[in-house]
Design an enzyme around this catalytic site. Structure first.
Site, PDB file in Angstrom:
ATOM      1  N   ARG A   1       0.874  -1.179   0.000  1.00 58.12           N
ATOM      2  CA  ARG A   1       0.000   0.000   0.000  1.00 58.12           C
ATOM      3  C   ARG A   1       0.902   1.217   0.000  1.00 58.12           C
ATOM      4  NH1 ARG A   1      -2.799   3.484   3.570  1.00 58.12           N
ATOM      5  NH2 ARG A   1      -4.953   3.873   2.932  1.00 58.12           N
TER       6      ARG A   1
ATOM      7  N   SER B   1     -12.251  -3.188   1.513  1.00 60.43           N
ATOM      8  CA  SER B   1     -12.444  -2.564   2.821  1.00 60.43           C
ATOM      9  C   SER B   1     -13.921  -2.301   3.036  1.00 60.43           C
ATOM     10  CB  SER B   1     -11.714  -1.211   2.880  1.00 60.43           C
ATOM     11  OG  SER B   1     -10.347  -1.389   2.625  1.00 60.43           O
TER      12      SER B   1
ATOM     13  N   LYS C   1      -4.616   6.458   7.469  1.00 58.38           N
ATOM     14  CA  LYS C   1      -5.430   6.698   6.278  1.00 58.38           C
ATOM     15  C   LYS C   1      -5.573   8.192   6.052  1.00 58.38           C
ATOM     16  CE  LYS C   1      -9.351   4.335   4.705  1.00 58.38           C
ATOM     17  NZ  LYS C   1      -9.469   3.021   4.126  1.00 58.38           N
TER      18      LYS C   1
END
Ligand code: 3NM
Length: 231
Positions: free
Chosen positions: A60, A129, A158
């Site tokens: 990520r 998610s 995030k």
């Protein structure tokens, strides 16, 4: 160096992941984030994760160009194949396909799961998610292979900071969802017992691992909690 055992191992690890999803989505699920890695590169961090025995790693990376991400994923695919680690790419379906990752992980604002499935085929794992029971049910209906469940606690990792959904959402999933799930969001060594006790079998961590002074030591501590946990 070439060895026939290694090649055979690659074939074995590569095939039939989908038939073993319950086994694969278990334990510590590590996610990269170079900006939280204290000056270490994604590749260095992944090397340490693999050395410490992590079985599933998601790439990520929100800050790099497509080309940089592709090059890192190519390298990580080699590293994970050599060690039999499941490799998931976040967001970039194109990169996941090009490097032959085991799976792709998408968010609620990405392309519809059915369309992603058309692109990647049946062999590839698709994770999504989710942040509510409605999203979880929807993901199952649309053919996701596993769901992320969170953020359970406050997280600053995030970009689009999302309020914690609370452990009740995890309770809902444990009770009602029959595909594998991974608990995520603000989970640390110090609060993971609570998550395990509520029935999670797989826990994702970003900053707790990539931001640790000693990544291998941290992983070893977290792993020992899994084996002493509710499993
Ligand atoms: N997804 P940390 S929370 C990448 O709830 C991600 O879907 C989330 O980072 C979700 O372990 C999150 O550092 C960040 O809190 C998790």
């Amino acid at each position: 160096t070439y060895s026939i055992e290694k090649e055979y191992f690659k074939v074995l690890t590569f095939e039939n992941k989908k038939g073993r999803l319950n086994e694969i989505i278990t334990g510590l699920y590590c996610i990269t984030s170079e900006e939280h890695s204290k000056g270490r590169s994604n590749i260095e961090v992944v090397e340490k994760m693999i050395k410490a025995g992590v079985k599933i790693i998601q790439y990520r990376e929100k800050k790099k160009s497509l080309l940089e991400k592709y090059n890192e994923c190519k390298k990580i695919r080699e590293m994970t194949l050599d060690s039999g680690v499941t490799f998931i790419v976040n967001d970039n379906i194109d990169i996941a396909m090009m490097v032959k990752a085991d799976g792709v992980h998408i968010g609620q604002d990405d392309l519809p799961i059915e369309k992603v499935r058309e692109l990647v085929g049946d062999e590839m794992i698709i994770g999504i998610s989710t942040h509510s029971p409605t999203q979880a049910e929807d993901a199952v209906r649309r053919g996701a292979d596993y769901i992320g469940v969170g953020p359970l606690y406050r997280t600053y990792t995030k970009e689009d900071v999302c309020e914690p959904v609370g452990l009740e959402y995890l309770d809902y999933v444990v009770k009602n969802i029959n595909i594998p799930y991974v608990a995520i969001g603000g989970i640390k060594e110090h609060n993971m017992d609570e998550v395990l006790a509520r029935g999670a079998r797989c826990i994702a961590m970003v900053t707790e691992i990539v931001g640790a002074d000693d990544i291998e030591e941290k992983i070893s501590k977290v792993k020992s909690k899994f084996s002493r946990g509710v499993l």
